[in-house]
Design a protein around this motif. Structure first.
Motif, PDB file in Angstrom:
ATOM      1  N   ILE A  26       0.874  -1.172   0.000  1.00 30.21           N
ATOM      2  CA  ILE A  26       0.000   0.000   0.000  1.00 30.21           C
ATOM      3  C   ILE A  26       0.911   1.221   0.000  1.00 30.21           C
ATOM      4  O   ILE A  26       1.692   1.429   0.935  1.00 30.21           O
ATOM      5  CB  ILE A  26      -0.961  -0.027   1.206  1.00 30.21           C
ATOM      6  CG1 ILE A  26      -1.915  -1.232   1.056  1.00 30.21           C
ATOM      7  CG2 ILE A  26      -1.744   1.281   1.312  1.00 30.21           C
ATOM      8  CD1 ILE A  26      -2.901  -1.413   2.196  1.00 30.21           C
ATOM      9  N   THR A  27       0.821   1.990  -1.075  1.00 29.33           N
ATOM     10  CA  THR A  27       1.759   3.094  -1.294  1.00 29.33           C
ATOM     11  C   THR A  27       0.989   4.401  -1.408  1.00 29.33           C
ATOM     12  O   THR A  27       0.797   4.918  -2.507  1.00 29.33           O
ATOM     13  CB  THR A  27       2.548   2.855  -2.597  1.00 29.33           C
ATOM     14  OG1 THR A  27       1.585   2.582  -3.647  1.00 29.33           O
ATOM     15  CG2 THR A  27       3.500   1.685  -2.498  1.00 29.33           C
ATOM     16  N   ASP A  28       0.523   4.898  -0.268  1.00 27.76           N
ATOM     17  CA  ASP A  28      -0.288   6.110  -0.305  1.00 27.76           C
ATOM     18  C   ASP A  28       0.580   7.347  -0.500  1.00 27.76           C
ATOM     19  O   ASP A  28       1.753   7.367  -0.145  1.00 27.76           O
ATOM     20  CB  ASP A  28      -1.098   6.227   0.994  1.00 27.76           C
ATOM     21  CG  ASP A  28      -2.332   5.344   0.969  1.00 27.76           C
ATOM     22  OD1 ASP A  28      -3.088   5.438  -0.011  1.00 27.76           O
ATOM     23  OD2 ASP A  28      -2.523   4.544   1.908  1.00 27.76           O
ATOM     24  N   THR A  79      -0.603   1.881   5.250  1.00 26.87           N
ATOM     25  CA  THR A  79       0.289   0.721   5.392  1.00 26.87           C
ATOM     26  C   THR A  79       0.320   0.251   6.859  1.00 26.87           C
ATOM     27  O   THR A  79       0.278  -0.949   7.142  1.00 26.87           O
ATOM     28  CB  THR A  79       1.675   1.120   4.811  1.00 26.87           C
ATOM     29  OG1 THR A  79       1.989   0.282   3.700  1.00 26.87           O
ATOM     30  CG2 THR A  79       2.794   0.986   5.759  1.00 26.87           C
ATOM     31  N   ILE A  80       0.327   1.209   7.788  1.00 29.77           N
ATOM     32  CA  ILE A  80       0.337   0.864   9.221  1.00 29.77           C
ATOM     33  C   ILE A  80      -0.967   0.139   9.593  1.00 29.77           C
ATOM     34  O   ILE A  80      -0.951  -0.911  10.248  1.00 29.77           O
ATOM     35  CB  ILE A  80       0.529   2.128  10.096  1.00 29.77           C
ATOM     36  CG1 ILE A  80       1.960   2.671   9.930  1.00 29.77           C
ATOM     37  CG2 ILE A  80       0.232   1.834  11.570  1.00 29.77           C
ATOM     38  CD1 ILE A  80       2.214   4.017  10.583  1.00 29.77           C
ATOM     39  N   SER A  85       5.733  -2.844   3.542  1.00 31.47           N
ATOM     40  CA  SER A  85       5.447  -1.456   3.888  1.00 31.47           C
ATOM     41  C   SER A  85       5.797  -0.589   2.680  1.00 31.47           C
ATOM     42  O   SER A  85       6.736  -0.887   1.938  1.00 31.47           O
ATOM     43  CB  SER A  85       6.245  -1.032   5.118  1.00 31.47           C
ATOM     44  OG  SER A  85       7.621  -1.059   4.845  1.00 31.47           O
ATOM     45  N   GLY A  86       5.001   0.466   2.491  1.00 32.04           N
ATOM     46  CA  GLY A  86       5.232   1.283   1.302  1.00 32.04           C
ATOM     47  C   GLY A  86       4.758   2.713   1.445  1.00 32.04           C
ATOM     48  O   GLY A  86       3.997   3.057   2.352  1.00 32.04           O
ATOM     49  N   ILE A  87       5.227   3.540   0.532  1.00 34.83           N
ATOM     50  CA  ILE A  87       4.832   4.957   0.461  1.00 34.83           C
ATOM     51  C   ILE A  87       5.080   5.460  -0.956  1.00 34.83           C
ATOM     52  O   ILE A  87       5.904   4.880  -1.681  1.00 34.83           O
ATOM     53  CB  ILE A  87       5.635   5.819   1.471  1.00 34.83           C
ATOM     54  CG1 ILE A  87       5.171   7.278   1.426  1.00 34.83           C
ATOM     55  CG2 ILE A  87       7.147   5.799   1.173  1.00 34.83           C
ATOM     56  CD1 ILE A  87       5.024   7.916   2.746  1.00 34.83           C
ATOM     57  N   GLU A  88       4.365   6.519  -1.335  1.00 37.05           N
ATOM     58  CA  GLU A  88       4.662   7.214  -2.597  1.00 37.05           C
ATOM     59  C   GLU A  88       4.780   8.701  -2.264  1.00 37.05           C
ATOM     60  O   GLU A  88       3.802   9.328  -1.856  1.00 37.05           O
ATOM     61  CB  GLU A  88       3.557   6.975  -3.635  1.00 37.05           C
ATOM     62  CG  GLU A  88       3.857   7.648  -4.970  1.00 37.05           C
ATOM     63  CD  GLU A  88       2.809   7.353  -6.044  1.00 37.05           C
ATOM     64  OE1 GLU A  88       1.635   7.125  -5.710  1.00 37.05           O
ATOM     65  OE2 GLU A  88       3.178   7.387  -7.241  1.00 37.05           O
ATOM     66  N   ILE A  89       5.972   9.232  -2.431  1.00 37.00           N
ATOM     67  CA  ILE A  89       6.208  10.634  -2.068  1.00 37.00           C
ATOM     68  C   ILE A  89       6.174  11.511  -3.329  1.00 37.00           C
ATOM     69  O   ILE A  89       6.845  11.213  -4.319  1.00 37.00           O
ATOM     70  CB  ILE A  89       7.561  10.787  -1.324  1.00 37.00           C
ATOM     71  CG1 ILE A  89       7.545   9.941  -0.042  1.00 37.00           C
ATOM     72  CG2 ILE A  89       7.842  12.251  -0.992  1.00 37.00           C
ATOM     73  CD1 ILE A  89       8.809  10.028   0.795  1.00 37.00           C
ATOM     74  N   SER A  90       5.377  12.587  -3.253  1.00 32.76           N
ATOM     75  CA  SER A  90       5.304  13.538  -4.377  1.00 32.76           C
ATOM     76  C   SER A  90       6.488  14.488  -4.288  1.00 32.76           C
ATOM     77  O   SER A  90       6.678  15.145  -3.266  1.00 32.76           O
ATOM     78  CB  SER A  90       4.027  14.373  -4.290  1.00 32.76           C
ATOM     79  OG  SER A  90       2.901  13.555  -4.281  1.00 32.76           O
ATOM     80  N   THR A  91       7.272  14.559  -5.351  1.00 26.23           N
ATOM     81  CA  THR A  91       8.403  15.491  -5.337  1.00 26.23           C
ATOM     82  C   THR A  91       8.316  16.407  -6.547  1.00 26.23           C
ATOM     83  O   THR A  91       7.493  16.211  -7.440  1.00 26.23           O
ATOM     84  CB  THR A  91       9.769  14.760  -5.369  1.00 26.23           C
ATOM     85  OG1 THR A  91      10.014  14.265  -6.699  1.00 26.23           O
ATOM     86  CG2 THR A  91       9.823  13.619  -4.377  1.00 26.23           C
ATOM     87  N   SER A  92       9.188  17.396  -6.545  1.00 29.67           N
ATOM     88  CA  SER A  92       9.197  18.357  -7.644  1.00 29.67           C
ATOM     89  C   SER A  92      10.544  18.313  -8.350  1.00 29.67           C
ATOM     90  O   SER A  92      11.584  18.541  -7.737  1.00 29.67           O
ATOM     91  CB  SER A  92       8.949  19.747  -7.055  1.00 29.67           C
ATOM     92  OG  SER A  92       9.179  20.724  -8.021  1.00 29.67           O
ATOM     93  N   LEU A  93      10.496  17.992  -9.644  1.00 30.34           N
ATOM     94  CA  LEU A  93      11.718  18.023 -10.448  1.00 30.34           C
ATOM     95  C   LEU A  93      11.572  19.183 -11.424  1.00 30.34           C
ATOM     96  O   LEU A  93      10.800  19.108 -12.370  1.00 30.34           O
ATOM     97  CB  LEU A  93      11.886  16.696 -11.210  1.00 30.34           C
ATOM     98  CG  LEU A  93      13.120  16.591 -12.094  1.00 30.34           C
ATOM     99  CD1 LEU A  93      14.377  16.465 -11.254  1.00 30.34           C
ATOM    100  CD2 LEU A  93      13.001  15.408 -13.035  1.00 30.34           C
ATOM    101  N   GLN A  94      12.282  20.236 -11.127  1.00 34.53           N
ATOM    102  CA  GLN A  94      12.162  21.477 -11.918  1.00 34.53           C
ATOM    103  C   GLN A  94      10.692  21.859 -12.140  1.00 34.53           C
ATOM    104  O   GLN A  94      10.282  22.162 -13.261  1.00 34.53           O
ATOM    105  CB  GLN A  94      12.883  21.317 -13.254  1.00 34.53           C
ATOM    106  CG  GLN A  94      14.395  21.440 -13.115  1.00 34.53           C
ATOM    107  CD  GLN A  94      15.118  20.433 -13.972  1.00 34.53           C
ATOM    108  OE1 GLN A  94      14.570  19.940 -14.938  1.00 34.53           O
ATOM    109  NE2 GLN A  94      16.349  20.119 -13.607  1.00 34.53           N
ATOM    110  N   LEU A 101       8.466   1.693   9.605  1.00 37.28           N
ATOM    111  CA  LEU A 101       7.292   2.543   9.820  1.00 37.28           C
ATOM    112  C   LEU A 101       7.405   3.378  11.096  1.00 37.28           C
ATOM    113  O   LEU A 101       6.589   4.268  11.331  1.00 37.28           O
ATOM    114  CB  LEU A 101       6.020   1.685   9.848  1.00 37.28           C
ATOM    115  CG  LEU A 101       5.738   0.933   8.538  1.00 37.28           C
ATOM    116  CD1 LEU A 101       4.573  -0.040   8.696  1.00 37.28           C
ATOM    117  CD2 LEU A 101       5.456   1.913   7.401  1.00 37.28           C
ATOM    118  N   LYS A 102       8.409   3.072  11.915  1.00 40.83           N
ATOM    119  CA  LYS A 102       8.582   3.842  13.158  1.00 40.83           C
ATOM    120  C   LYS A 102       9.701   4.866  13.030  1.00 40.83           C
ATOM    121  O   LYS A 102      10.086   5.492  14.022  1.00 40.83           O
ATOM    122  CB  LYS A 102       8.868   2.881  14.309  1.00 40.83           C
ATOM    123  CG  LYS A 102       7.699   1.958  14.617  1.00 40.83           C
ATOM    124  CD  LYS A 102       7.807   1.439  16.057  1.00 40.83           C
ATOM    125  CE  LYS A 102       6.533   0.775  16.499  1.00 40.83           C
ATOM    126  NZ  LYS A 102       6.417  -0.604  16.026  1.00 40.83           N
TER     127      LYS A 102
END
Ligand code: AMP
Ligand code: FE
Ligand code: FE
Ligand code: ZN
Length: 297
Positions: free
Chosen positions: A44-46, A53-54, A69-78, A91-92
Motif C-alpha cells: 500500500i503506497t499512499d 500501510t500501518i 510497507s510502502g509509500i509514494e512521495i510527491s516530489t518536484s523536479l524542476q 514505519l517507526k
C-alpha cells in the motif's frame, strides 16, 4: 517446457492507494481483495502518508497476502511532478514521520486555497464537503474532483483536472514538495528501497534526456524503477527494463489501483494485462538484507 513469461511463484501488486490517501478502499478491504485475487504480495503506497500501510499491518493475519510497507512521495523536479516510491521502510522511523507531517501540513494549507479559487470561479463548493468525501485520510485533488463530479460541475474526474485542477487549470495551487534527492534519502535512511514511480510521467524530449535524469537520481541514491505499470506501453516497458539494466536498478511493478477513483484500473492486473511476478519482491527483500546498513545493536 516453461513458456517465456510464465511464473510459478505467484503475482504481486506493489502500487496501491487506500483511503489513507486518494483510494476508495480501506486498508482492510485492500487486504481482502488481494486475498480474493490470489495475489502473493502487495504494498500500500499512499501519497505522502504511511497510515494506510500501518493500518493494514494491524489487520494482517497469517492467512493474508504478504504485505510490504510502502509509500509514494510527491516530489518536484524542476517544477514537474515526480513520484518516488519507498518499499520495506521502517514505519517507526522518526525522521520519516516528521517529514511526512510537514508534507501533510502542506496539503492542508493548499487544499482550502484550491477551494477558494473554485469559489472565485463561481462554483459553490466548500472545504468541508471535500473533507467528507476523503473520509478522514489525506485530502488530495482527486477528492476535490469527486465533489465537482457529484455537483455535476463536471462530467468526469478527468474533466475536473482538465478544466480546473490540473497544473494549467485556473484552480491549480502548488504545494511544498520535497526534491527527489530528499525523498530518496528519507526513504533510504528509514531502511527502505527508493524507487522511481511510473517514469512515463517524466516529460523529456529524448531517451537520452530521460537517461540523464535517471543517472542523476541514481547518483542521489535511487535503487529501483517501476517498470511494470498500468499506463506503460510495451515500448516504454522495454525501454525502462533497459534503463534498469544499465543502471543496475531493481525492478518493481504495480497497478496504481485507486478503487473507484481510477476507473478501469484493477488491482493486480491494471487495465487487464498487467502481470508482476513475485521474484521482484524477492529481489527487493534480498537487497534490503544484503545491501542496506544493519540496524545499530
Ligand atoms: P495531489 O497529490 O493532491 O496534488 O493530487 C494528485 C493526484 O491526482 C495524483 O496522484 C493522481 O492520483 C490524481 N490525478 C492527477 N491527474 C489526474 C487526472 N487527469 N485524472 C484523474 N486523477 C488525476
Ligand atoms: Fe493518487
Ligand atoms: Fe504516482
Ligand atoms: Zn500512485
Amino acid at each position: 517446457m516453461k513458456q517465456a513469461g510464465s511464473n510459478d511463484d505467484g503475482w504481486v501488486d506493489l502500487h496501491i492507494h487506500s483511503t489513507a490517501s486518494d483510494g476508495t478502499l480501506s486498508p482492510e478491504q485492500i487486504l481482502k481483495m488481494a486475498l480474493d485475487l490470489n495475489l502473493r504480495a502487495i504494498s500500500i503506497t499512499d501519497h505522502d502518508t504511511i497510515n494506510g500501510t500501518i493500518e493494514a499491518h494491524h489487520h494482517l493475519t497469517p492467512q493474508d497476502v504478504e504485505l510490504l510497507s510502502g509509500i509514494e512521495i510527491s516530489t518536484s523536479l524542476q517544477g514537474n511532478t515526480l513520484h518516488i516510491l519507498g518499499y520495506l521502510i521502517d514505519l517507526k522511523d522518526p525522521a520519516l514521520s516528521r517529514t511526512l507531517s510537514i508534507l501533510q501540513n502542506a496539503r492542508k494549507e493548499r487544499n482550502p486555497k484550491i477551494i477558494q479559487k473554485l469559489q472565485q470561479l463561481g462554483i459553490e463548493v466548500s472545504y468541508e464537503e471535500v473533507v467528507k468525501v476523503s473520509g478522514g485520510g489525506e485530502v488530495g485533488r482527486p477528492h476535490i474532483a469527486e465533489v465537482l463530479l457529484q455537483k455535476k460541475v463536471v462530467r468526469s474526474l478527468n474533466e475536473a483536472f482538465q478544466k480546473y485542477l490540473g497544473t494549467n487549470g485556473p484552480a491549480y495551487v502548488d504545494k511544498y514538495r520535497l526534491q527527489p534527492a530528499e525523498a530518496i534519502s528519507l526513504i533510504a535512511d528509514a531502511g527502505g528501497v527508493p524507487v522511481l514511480a511510473h517514469p512515463f510521467i517524466i516529460k523529456t524530449n529524448s531517451e537520452r534526456d530521460l537517461d540523464k535524469i535517471v543517472s542523476e537520481l541514481v547518483s542521489n541514491g535511487l535503487k529501483g524503477i517501476e517498470v511494470y505499470y498500468s499506463e506503460h506501453t510495451d515500448i516504454q516497458t522495454v525501454l525502462y527494463e533497459q534503463i534498469a539494466q544499465k543502471h543496475d536498478l531493481l525492478i518493481t511493478g504495480g497497478s496504481d489501483f485507486h478503487g473507484a477513483r481510477k476507473a478501469g484500473v484493477y488491482m493486480g492486473v491494471g487495465k487487464g494485462n498487467l502481470r508482476i511476478p513475485y521474484r521482484l519482491v524477492e529481489a527487493l527483500k534480498e537487497y534490503k538484507v544484503t545491501k542496506l546498513p544493519r540496524e545499530p545493536i
